[in-house]
Write a protein that holds these residues in place. Structure first.
Motif, PDB file in Angstrom:
ATOM      1  N   GLU A 282      29.493  -1.523  21.045  1.00  0.00           N
ATOM      2  CA  GLU A 282      29.488  -2.391  20.593  1.00  0.00           C
ATOM      3  C   GLU A 282      29.447  -2.533  19.406  1.00  0.00           C
ATOM      4  O   GLU A 282      30.518  -3.937  18.821  1.00  0.00           O
ATOM      5  CB  GLU A 282      27.705  -3.374  20.205  1.00  0.00           C
ATOM      6  N   CYS A 283      29.803  -1.770  18.436  1.00  0.00           N
ATOM      7  CA  CYS A 283      30.079  -1.430  17.286  1.00  0.00           C
ATOM      8  C   CYS A 283      32.329  -1.406  17.333  1.00  0.00           C
ATOM      9  O   CYS A 283      32.802  -1.704  16.381  1.00  0.00           O
ATOM     10  CB  CYS A 283      29.623  -0.713  16.155  1.00  0.00           C
TER      11      CYS A 283
ATOM     12  N   ARG B 236      33.742  -2.124  20.192  1.00  0.00           N
ATOM     13  CA  ARG B 236      34.075  -3.676  20.532  1.00  0.00           C
ATOM     14  C   ARG B 236      34.232  -4.011  19.363  1.00  0.00           C
ATOM     15  O   ARG B 236      35.334  -5.487  19.319  1.00  0.00           O
ATOM     16  CB  ARG B 236      33.362  -4.050  21.382  1.00  0.00           C
ATOM     17  N   THR B 237      33.205  -4.421  18.077  1.00  0.00           N
ATOM     18  CA  THR B 237      33.910  -5.426  17.195  1.00  0.00           C
ATOM     19  C   THR B 237      34.391  -5.509  16.677  1.00  0.00           C
ATOM     20  O   THR B 237      35.421  -5.986  15.975  1.00  0.00           O
ATOM     21  CB  THR B 237      32.187  -5.381  16.723  1.00  0.00           C
ATOM     22  N   THR B 238      34.664  -3.774  16.101  1.00  0.00           N
ATOM     23  CA  THR B 238      36.110  -3.659  15.553  1.00  0.00           C
ATOM     24  C   THR B 238      37.353  -3.535  16.513  1.00  0.00           C
ATOM     25  O   THR B 238      38.252  -4.591  15.216  1.00  0.00           O
ATOM     26  CB  THR B 238      36.170  -1.990  14.733  1.00  0.00           C
ATOM     27  N   VAL B 239      37.181  -3.337  17.228  1.00  0.00           N
ATOM     28  CA  VAL B 239      38.935  -3.918  17.778  1.00  0.00           C
ATOM     29  C   VAL B 239      38.711  -4.823  18.333  1.00  0.00           C
ATOM     30  O   VAL B 239      40.404  -5.670  17.968  1.00  0.00           O
ATOM     31  CB  VAL B 239      38.506  -3.416  19.969  1.00  0.00           C
ATOM     32  N   TYR B 240      37.866  -5.845  17.890  1.00  0.00           N
ATOM     33  CA  TYR B 240      38.184  -7.940  17.587  1.00  0.00           C
ATOM     34  C   TYR B 240      38.659  -8.015  16.871  1.00  0.00           C
ATOM     35  O   TYR B 240      39.292  -9.031  16.847  1.00  0.00           O
ATOM     36  CB  TYR B 240      36.652  -8.545  18.736  1.00  0.00           C
TER      37      TYR B 240
ATOM     38  N   PHE C  60      14.593 -18.261  20.056  1.00  0.00           N
ATOM     39  CA  PHE C  60      14.038 -17.158  19.964  1.00  0.00           C
ATOM     40  C   PHE C  60      14.942 -15.940  19.280  1.00  0.00           C
ATOM     41  O   PHE C  60      16.224 -16.118  19.115  1.00  0.00           O
ATOM     42  CB  PHE C  60      13.817 -16.158  21.466  1.00  0.00           C
ATOM     43  N   PRO C  61      14.150 -14.916  18.386  1.00  0.00           N
ATOM     44  CA  PRO C  61      14.922 -13.921  17.182  1.00  0.00           C
ATOM     45  C   PRO C  61      15.693 -13.123  17.922  1.00  0.00           C
ATOM     46  O   PRO C  61      15.408 -12.126  19.597  1.00  0.00           O
ATOM     47  CB  PRO C  61      14.328 -13.741  16.496  1.00  0.00           C
ATOM     48  N   THR C  62      17.197 -13.042  18.149  1.00  0.00           N
ATOM     49  CA  THR C  62      18.010 -12.204  18.478  1.00  0.00           C
ATOM     50  C   THR C  62      18.891 -11.465  17.259  1.00  0.00           C
ATOM     51  O   THR C  62      19.060 -11.910  16.327  1.00  0.00           O
ATOM     52  CB  THR C  62      19.211 -12.850  19.842  1.00  0.00           C
ATOM     53  N   VAL C  63      19.512 -10.332  17.699  1.00  0.00           N
ATOM     54  CA  VAL C  63      20.532  -9.471  17.213  1.00  0.00           C
ATOM     55  C   VAL C  63      21.898  -9.651  17.367  1.00  0.00           C
ATOM     56  O   VAL C  63      22.265  -9.555  18.120  1.00  0.00           O
ATOM     57  CB  VAL C  63      20.736  -7.942  17.109  1.00  0.00           C
ATOM     58  N   LEU C  64      22.846 -10.614  16.213  1.00  0.00           N
ATOM     59  CA  LEU C  64      24.317 -10.715  16.703  1.00  0.00           C
ATOM     60  C   LEU C  64      24.869  -9.209  16.704  1.00  0.00           C
ATOM     61  O   LEU C  64      25.243  -8.369  15.961  1.00  0.00           O
ATOM     62  CB  LEU C  64      24.833 -11.366  15.647  1.00  0.00           C
ATOM     63  N   LEU C  65      25.887  -8.496  17.881  1.00  0.00           N
ATOM     64  CA  LEU C  65      26.439  -7.515  18.966  1.00  0.00           C
ATOM     65  C   LEU C  65      27.546  -7.430  18.823  1.00  0.00           C
ATOM     66  O   LEU C  65      27.735  -6.823  19.789  1.00  0.00           O
ATOM     67  CB  LEU C  65      25.548  -6.404  19.701  1.00  0.00           C
ATOM     68  N   GLY C  66      27.963  -8.970  18.617  1.00  0.00           N
ATOM     69  CA  GLY C  66      29.933  -8.627  18.808  1.00  0.00           C
ATOM     70  C   GLY C  66      30.176  -9.746  19.265  1.00  0.00           C
ATOM     71  O   GLY C  66      28.952 -11.461  19.133  1.00  0.00           O
ATOM     72  N   TYR C  67      31.121 -10.237  19.973  1.00  0.00           N
ATOM     73  CA  TYR C  67      31.647 -11.220  20.796  1.00  0.00           C
ATOM     74  C   TYR C  67      32.130 -11.546  21.914  1.00  0.00           C
ATOM     75  O   TYR C  67      33.113 -10.223  22.736  1.00  0.00           O
ATOM     76  CB  TYR C  67      32.756 -11.997  19.808  1.00  0.00           C
TER      77      TYR C  67
ATOM     78  N   LYS D   7      27.289 -12.534  22.405  1.00  0.00           N
ATOM     79  CA  LYS D   7      27.142 -11.797  22.495  1.00  0.00           C
ATOM     80  C   LYS D   7      25.985 -10.854  21.752  1.00  0.00           C
ATOM     81  O   LYS D   7      25.886 -10.084  20.632  1.00  0.00           O
ATOM     82  CB  LYS D   7      27.559 -10.349  22.314  1.00  0.00           C
ATOM     83  N   LEU D   8      24.747 -11.050  22.293  1.00  0.00           N
ATOM     84  CA  LEU D   8      23.307 -11.525  21.516  1.00  0.00           C
ATOM     85  C   LEU D   8      21.665 -10.597  22.389  1.00  0.00           C
ATOM     86  O   LEU D   8      22.660 -10.338  23.413  1.00  0.00           O
ATOM     87  CB  LEU D   8      22.133 -12.435  21.602  1.00  0.00           C
TER      88      LEU D   8
END
Length: 294
Positions: free
Chosen positions: A18-19, A21-25, A77-84, A92-93
């Motif tokens: 996910e790191c 993919r987010t970098t490419v995005y 409910f709590p989540t963590v953002l891991l991209g788009y 993407k949560l």
């Protein structure tokens, strides 16, 4: 950049994809100097991207749960953002309750909080430590300088019962160390010769997805080749001519080769005519903001 995203939010190693993919995005939306201060996104879609939807990677966010019917249950409910998401409009949560990934657009962000920094990672190591050494007395290499030094024992978590030969050799060796000193070239014990590795006798099996394909058999794996048992001597001449004509047909490998064969051109025209007769598609004008492919 992917390492920076992971370290800044203390993302676990299992989310390294996910790191990336987010970098490419993000890189596709950054205008580099090579493209004359235009981002790759703008070069492809002919309009600059909007950065208004970008959020801090790995931050705490609350996703709404519209399917909850209990009036006293929380609406988020709590989540963590891991991209788009690359297939739909949304973020993407990662749910901290269900431990699963999902996509949602109804999210409230807390970009100054990072949940993974306050969570203890209890995952197993990638390379587990194997404890294989027995609990035996180990003599250091400087025994010649300090012959009367006591023996050091290796700490061991499990019980180990050495054999009688090993106990006898250890006792005799300790007696020799207390009586005399070791020479520099002497060694405490000889290492046993390495054992020869046994070859695997399990036969290879063809994957299930390859059963629908015709695969050429290797000569070594075929004990009874067809050429040794099939004979064309009893076949009549017309059948021989038909078989030779079939085997002489060579299938083209590229479109250029197929375009030179009139039979292939006829087959392609018949296929296109059948698709048009069945109204498989409709020919429309290209919208002005779109770019044709090909």
């Amino acid at each position: 950049m992917a390492r920076s995203l992971r370290f800044q939010a203390a993302i676990p190693l299992k989310f390294w994809g996910e790191c990336v993919r987010t970098t490419v995005y993000l890189i596709s939306r950054i205008p580099p100097r090579v493209l004359h201060n235009k981002s790759p996104f703008e070069m492809l879609y002919l309009h600059p991207p909007s950065p208004s939807h970008l959020r801090v990677f790995g931050c705490l966010c609350y996703a709404s749960s519209p399917n909850e019917h209990d009036k006293f249950a929380p609406r988020a409910f709590p989540t963590v953002l891991l991209g788009y998401s690359s297939t739909q409009k949304g973020y993407k949560l990662y749910s901290l309750y269900t431990k699963s990934l999902f996509v949602s657009i109804h999210v409230v962000f807390q970009e100054h909080l990072f949940p993974f920094k306050h969570m203890k990672d209890v995952g197993t190591p990638i390379f587990p430590i194997l404890d294989l050494l027995p609990t035996a007395k180990i003599y250091t290499q400087d025994a010649s300088l300090h012959p009367s030094a006591p023996c050091q024992e290796l700490p061991h978590a499990t019980d180990y019962a050495p054999s009688e030969e090993y106990q006898h050799s250890a006792t005799s060796t300790s007696t020799e160390f207390t009586a005399t000193t070791l020479e520099p070239h002497d060694q405490p014990s000889e290492t046993p010769p390495p054992q020869e590795l046994r070859r695997c006798t399990r036969e290879g099996k063809q994957p299930a997805w390859m059963q629908d394909y015709v695969i050429p058999i290797k000569p070594k794996s075929c004990s009874y080749p067809m050429a040794s048992y099939v004979s064309y001597a009893a076949i009549k001449l017309p059948y021989k001519q038909a078989l030779s004509a079939y085997t002489a047909i060579k299938e083209p490998q590229t479109f250029k080769e197929a375009a030179l064969d009139p039979k292939w051109i006829e087959a392609m025209q018949l296929k296109i005519a059948s698709l048009e007769a069945n109204h498989t598609w409709s020919v429309v004008d290209l919208p002005p903001e779109e770019i044709p492919i090909g």
